[in-house]
Motif scaffolding. Structure first.
Motif, PDB file in Angstrom:
ATOM      1  N   LYS A 135      39.950  21.511 -33.740  1.00  0.00           N
ATOM      2  CA  LYS A 135      41.310  20.538 -33.053  1.00  0.00           C
ATOM      3  C   LYS A 135      41.564  19.801 -32.564  1.00  0.00           C
ATOM      4  CE  LYS A 135      41.308  22.491 -28.289  1.00  0.00           C
ATOM      5  NZ  LYS A 135      40.933  23.984 -26.969  1.00  0.00           N
ATOM      6  N   ARG A 136      42.780  19.409 -32.742  1.00  0.00           N
ATOM      7  CA  ARG A 136      42.755  17.947 -32.200  1.00  0.00           C
ATOM      8  C   ARG A 136      44.499  17.642 -31.433  1.00  0.00           C
ATOM      9  NH1 ARG A 136      43.225  17.320 -38.250  1.00  0.00           N
ATOM     10  NH2 ARG A 136      40.564  17.794 -37.430  1.00  0.00           N
ATOM     11  N   ALA A 137      44.527  16.664 -30.744  1.00  0.00           N
ATOM     12  CA  ALA A 137      45.823  15.910 -30.263  1.00  0.00           C
ATOM     13  C   ALA A 137      46.281  15.383 -31.096  1.00  0.00           C
ATOM     14  CB  ALA A 137      45.415  15.892 -28.996  1.00  0.00           C
ATOM     15  N   ARG A 138      47.692  15.265 -31.132  1.00  0.00           N
ATOM     16  CA  ARG A 138      48.426  14.391 -31.776  1.00  0.00           C
ATOM     17  C   ARG A 138      48.937  13.261 -30.660  1.00  0.00           C
ATOM     18  NH1 ARG A 138      48.707  12.064 -36.283  1.00  0.00           N
ATOM     19  NH2 ARG A 138      50.379  11.538 -37.260  1.00  0.00           N
ATOM     20  N   ILE A 139      48.565  12.356 -30.231  1.00  0.00           N
ATOM     21  CA  ILE A 139      49.003  11.877 -28.605  1.00  0.00           C
ATOM     22  C   ILE A 139      49.929  10.490 -29.399  1.00  0.00           C
ATOM     23  CG2 ILE A 139      46.945  12.238 -27.992  1.00  0.00           C
ATOM     24  CD1 ILE A 139      45.215   9.758 -28.209  1.00  0.00           C
ATOM     25  N   ILE A 140      50.480  10.157 -28.230  1.00  0.00           N
ATOM     26  CA  ILE A 140      51.178   8.626 -28.142  1.00  0.00           C
ATOM     27  C   ILE A 140      50.031   7.064 -27.628  1.00  0.00           C
ATOM     28  CG2 ILE A 140      52.248   7.457 -27.247  1.00  0.00           C
ATOM     29  CD1 ILE A 140      54.338   9.610 -26.181  1.00  0.00           C
ATOM     30  N   ILE A 141      50.447   6.626 -28.387  1.00  0.00           N
ATOM     31  CA  ILE A 141      49.707   4.872 -28.633  1.00  0.00           C
ATOM     32  C   ILE A 141      50.036   3.646 -28.247  1.00  0.00           C
ATOM     33  CG2 ILE A 141      47.535   6.101 -29.648  1.00  0.00           C
ATOM     34  CD1 ILE A 141      48.193   4.099 -32.069  1.00  0.00           C
ATOM     35  N   ASN A 143      50.432  -0.976 -27.401  1.00  0.00           N
ATOM     36  CA  ASN A 143      49.693  -1.310 -26.789  1.00  0.00           C
ATOM     37  C   ASN A 143      49.132  -1.635 -25.200  1.00  0.00           C
ATOM     38  OD1 ASN A 143      49.958  -4.618 -26.180  1.00  0.00           O
ATOM     39  ND2 ASN A 143      49.047  -4.647 -28.638  1.00  0.00           N
ATOM     40  N   LYS A 144      47.663  -1.813 -24.900  1.00  0.00           N
ATOM     41  CA  LYS A 144      47.202  -2.625 -24.000  1.00  0.00           C
ATOM     42  C   LYS A 144      48.024  -3.959 -23.439  1.00  0.00           C
ATOM     43  CE  LYS A 144      43.320  -1.348 -23.140  1.00  0.00           C
ATOM     44  NZ  LYS A 144      41.569  -0.861 -23.047  1.00  0.00           N
ATOM     45  N   ALA A 145      47.460  -4.736 -23.557  1.00  0.00           N
ATOM     46  CA  ALA A 145      48.136  -6.228 -23.591  1.00  0.00           C
ATOM     47  C   ALA A 145      49.926  -6.397 -23.469  1.00  0.00           C
ATOM     48  CB  ALA A 145      48.089  -6.432 -24.572  1.00  0.00           C
ATOM     49  N   LYS A 146      50.517  -5.298 -24.069  1.00  0.00           N
ATOM     50  CA  LYS A 146      52.164  -5.446 -23.264  1.00  0.00           C
ATOM     51  C   LYS A 146      52.353  -5.243 -22.526  1.00  0.00           C
ATOM     52  CE  LYS A 146      53.392  -6.617 -28.710  1.00  0.00           C
ATOM     53  NZ  LYS A 146      53.852  -6.668 -29.247  1.00  0.00           N
ATOM     54  N   GLY A 147      51.834  -3.553 -22.069  1.00  0.00           N
ATOM     55  CA  GLY A 147      51.464  -2.718 -20.544  1.00  0.00           C
ATOM     56  C   GLY A 147      52.603  -1.477 -21.332  1.00  0.00           C
ATOM     57  N   ARG A 148      52.119  -0.343 -20.155  1.00  0.00           N
ATOM     58  CA  ARG A 148      53.152   0.232 -20.531  1.00  0.00           C
ATOM     59  C   ARG A 148      54.345   0.397 -20.324  1.00  0.00           C
ATOM     60  NH1 ARG A 148      50.864   6.803 -19.289  1.00  0.00           N
ATOM     61  NH2 ARG A 148      52.722   7.794 -19.717  1.00  0.00           N
ATOM     62  N   PRO A 149      54.574   0.855 -22.197  1.00  0.00           N
ATOM     63  CA  PRO A 149      56.682   0.665 -22.172  1.00  0.00           C
ATOM     64  C   PRO A 149      57.028   2.210 -20.787  1.00  0.00           C
ATOM     65  CG  PRO A 149      55.467   1.613 -23.925  1.00  0.00           C
ATOM     66  CD  PRO A 149      54.596   1.961 -23.288  1.00  0.00           C
ATOM     67  N   GLU A 150      58.066   1.568 -21.351  1.00  0.00           N
ATOM     68  CA  GLU A 150      58.901   2.810 -19.644  1.00  0.00           C
ATOM     69  C   GLU A 150      59.287   3.877 -19.936  1.00  0.00           C
ATOM     70  OE1 GLU A 150      63.800   2.415 -17.385  1.00  0.00           O
ATOM     71  OE2 GLU A 150      62.662   0.530 -18.563  1.00  0.00           O
ATOM     72  N   TYR A 233      41.128  10.212 -34.491  1.00  0.00           N
ATOM     73  CA  TYR A 233      40.426   9.244 -34.869  1.00  0.00           C
ATOM     74  C   TYR A 233      40.390   8.081 -34.336  1.00  0.00           C
ATOM     75  CZ  TYR A 233      43.180  10.676 -39.339  1.00  0.00           C
ATOM     76  OH  TYR A 233      43.139  10.927 -40.530  1.00  0.00           O
ATOM     77  N   VAL A 234      40.857   8.575 -32.669  1.00  0.00           N
ATOM     78  CA  VAL A 234      40.744   6.876 -31.784  1.00  0.00           C
ATOM     79  C   VAL A 234      39.070   7.635 -31.454  1.00  0.00           C
ATOM     80  CG1 VAL A 234      41.395   6.797 -29.349  1.00  0.00           C
ATOM     81  CG2 VAL A 234      43.544   7.226 -31.439  1.00  0.00           C
ATOM     82  N   GLY A 235      39.211   8.105 -31.395  1.00  0.00           N
ATOM     83  CA  GLY A 235      37.603   8.428 -30.801  1.00  0.00           C
ATOM     84  C   GLY A 235      36.336   8.192 -32.205  1.00  0.00           C
ATOM     85  N   ARG A 236      36.551   8.048 -33.831  1.00  0.00           N
ATOM     86  CA  ARG A 236      36.160   7.764 -34.182  1.00  0.00           C
ATOM     87  C   ARG A 236      36.019   6.199 -34.087  1.00  0.00           C
ATOM     88  NH1 ARG A 236      38.512   9.639 -39.948  1.00  0.00           N
ATOM     89  NH2 ARG A 236      37.277  11.823 -39.579  1.00  0.00           N
ATOM     90  N   LEU A 237      36.451   5.268 -33.794  1.00  0.00           N
ATOM     91  CA  LEU A 237      36.800   3.693 -33.154  1.00  0.00           C
ATOM     92  C   LEU A 237      35.887   4.090 -31.913  1.00  0.00           C
ATOM     93  CD1 LEU A 237      40.164   3.258 -34.658  1.00  0.00           C
ATOM     94  CD2 LEU A 237      38.474   2.647 -35.230  1.00  0.00           C
ATOM     95  N   MET A 238      36.524   4.276 -30.598  1.00  0.00           N
ATOM     96  CA  MET A 238      35.657   4.757 -29.827  1.00  0.00           C
ATOM     97  C   MET A 238      34.479   5.212 -30.240  1.00  0.00           C
ATOM     98  SD  MET A 238      37.946   6.725 -27.441  1.00  0.00           S
ATOM     99  CE  MET A 238      37.357   6.483 -25.722  1.00  0.00           C
ATOM    100  N   GLY A 239      33.402   5.615 -30.791  1.00  0.00           N
ATOM    101  CA  GLY A 239      32.379   5.445 -30.675  1.00  0.00           C
ATOM    102  C   GLY A 239      31.505   4.886 -31.803  1.00  0.00           C
ATOM    103  N   VAL A 252      43.783  -0.096 -27.325  1.00  0.00           N
ATOM    104  CA  VAL A 252      45.682   0.457 -27.114  1.00  0.00           C
ATOM    105  C   VAL A 252      45.225   1.387 -26.323  1.00  0.00           C
ATOM    106  CG1 VAL A 252      45.626   0.513 -29.834  1.00  0.00           C
ATOM    107  CG2 VAL A 252      43.821   2.500 -28.791  1.00  0.00           C
ATOM    108  N   GLU A 253      46.479   2.345 -25.567  1.00  0.00           N
ATOM    109  CA  GLU A 253      46.097   3.224 -24.488  1.00  0.00           C
ATOM    110  C   GLU A 253      46.696   4.571 -24.772  1.00  0.00           C
ATOM    111  OE1 GLU A 253      44.041   3.372 -21.346  1.00  0.00           O
ATOM    112  OE2 GLU A 253      44.355   0.759 -20.686  1.00  0.00           O
ATOM    113  N   LEU A 254      46.248   5.557 -24.429  1.00  0.00           N
ATOM    114  CA  LEU A 254      46.422   7.217 -24.572  1.00  0.00           C
ATOM    115  C   LEU A 254      47.224   7.836 -23.787  1.00  0.00           C
ATOM    116  CD1 LEU A 254      43.395   8.313 -25.896  1.00  0.00           C
ATOM    117  CD2 LEU A 254      44.308   6.561 -27.061  1.00  0.00           C
ATOM    118  N   VAL A 255      48.218   8.342 -24.153  1.00  0.00           N
ATOM    119  CA  VAL A 255      48.990   8.934 -23.753  1.00  0.00           C
ATOM    120  C   VAL A 255      49.472  10.388 -24.308  1.00  0.00           C
ATOM    121  CG1 VAL A 255      51.356   9.526 -22.960  1.00  0.00           C
ATOM    122  CG2 VAL A 255      51.089   7.659 -23.348  1.00  0.00           C
TER     123      VAL A 255
END
Length: 350
Positions: A135-141, A143-150, A233-239, A252-255
């Motif tokens: 299984k895989r989760a569909r998450i929101i990502i 941009n870390k530099a711009k900060g977490r959107p409200e 997809y995020v995990g592949r980039l991280m690893g 990027v940050e994950l939600v």
């Protein structure tokens, strides 16, 4: 007729009866031998899966004959082959694609204590037509530099006008987006689902394009601020062994959405035994093998998917994130797919 000729004729009749009797006896007594082979049609194209096939053959002696292709192409091929199809098993990604095969009557029901014990109920078909294996989760990502959107805690928040001009997405025809909208339909109804789709479209930074990896890269580069992506997809980039990939992941940050609601949307890679499978027992045995701890770790550690079997210990960068998943039965992701297509069309999500 001479006695000699009459004797020869009688002997011939007796021999014919004996031989015929023996042939019939031998044919009846010959045991049915299950061929040591398994024919798999797979839409998964990962090295992980090749290792799984090799391990299964090593443990069982059952040779695997593999045909790979696009999910819809394989489904069409099985349909064309009909009762003469050599395929025993269809493996694909996303419950929506399993549903497409199910709708065409390509699967047969399987009853297995192993599968019913190992795989949670919401990750398998209610009638045993297919089973989730990873299984895989569909998450929101974002941009870390711009900060977490409200206001970015739920999938519904993506439709908030606060995010106008900030969202990049892939096409609505993508099965992952179709399944997410199908889950939204199940939870919130058609009207709310359509309002959500229209709201997200109004917030697009650009026309839908690319794949999950491309959209992660776009967010990392600041081309847009927010997107959706599957966790693997995020995990592949991280690893990744490539420094550039890791740089993208770090940007990027994950939600994990809806933690206070239904839970984060998850989807599956899964398999079903085909209705005309010539090696049915071998197919069931293989699916059961894929729920072993070894196989579940392979899915997770080598391809950054999540194990479907609870309690399997895995070592992956995604271990840094814990979340509550949506327990909606995956069959709803297919059942609501036609309506999801219509909603996306009406919303103008290309």
């Amino acid at each position: 007729m001479s006695r000699l000729l009459a004797g020869i004729l009688v002997l011939g009749v007796v021999l014919a009866v004996i031989v015929g009797s023996q042939m019939g006896s031998n044919e009846t007594a010959t045991p049915t031998v299950t061929p040591l082979e398994l024919n798999i049609y797979s839409a998964r194209h990962y090295d992980t899966d090749l290792a799984l096939y090799d391990k299964f053959t090593e443990e069982t002696g059952i040779a695997i004959n593999l045909i790979e292709g696009d999910s819809d192409e394989l489904i069409a091929r099985i349909e064309r082959e009909g009762a003469q199809s050599p395929a025993d098993l269809l493996i694909t990604v996303d419950a929506g694609r399993l549903w497409r095969a199910e709708e065409k009557g390509l699967f047969q029901a399987v009853v297995s204590e192993t599968l019913e014990t190992r795989i949670p109920e919401h990750l398998r078909h209610p009638d045993g037509l297919w089973f989730g294996l990873s299984k895989r989760a569909r998450i929101i990502i974002y941009n870390k530099a711009k900060g977490r959107p409200e206001k970015l805690e739920t999938y519904a928040d993506l439709a908030d006008p606060l995010h106008k001009g900030e969202i990049c997405m892939r096409s609505s025809s993508n099965i992952y987006n179709l399944s997410l909208l199908a889950a939204t339909i199940e939870h919130r109804g058609t009207e709310e689902a359509e309002n959500w789709a229209k709201g997200v479209v109004a917030n697009f930074a650009r026309e839908p394009q690319g794949n999950d990896t491309g959209n992660i890269q776009a967010v990392a580069a600041g081309e847009c601020r927010i997107s959706l992506a599957n966790t693997y997809y995020v995990g592949r980039l991280m690893g990744s062994g490539n420094a550039g990939d890791r740089t993208v992941a770090d940007a990027v940050e994950l939600v994990f959405p809806d933690q206070e609601g239904n839970g984060t949307h998850v989807n599956i890679g899964g398999a079903g035994v085909l209705v005309h499978a010539p090696n049915r027992a071998n197919a069931v045995r293989f699916i059961e093998f894929l729920t072993s701890d070894w196989a579940q770790r392979a899915f997770s550690e080598q391809n950054h998917e999540y194990a479907v079997v609870p309690g399997v210990e895995i070592d992956t960068p995604l271990n840094a994130f814990t979340f509550r998943e949506d327990a909606l039965n995956a069959s709803a992701l297919g059942r609501n797919q036609p309506e999801a297509v219509r909603i996306f069309d009406r919303a103008g999500w290309k």
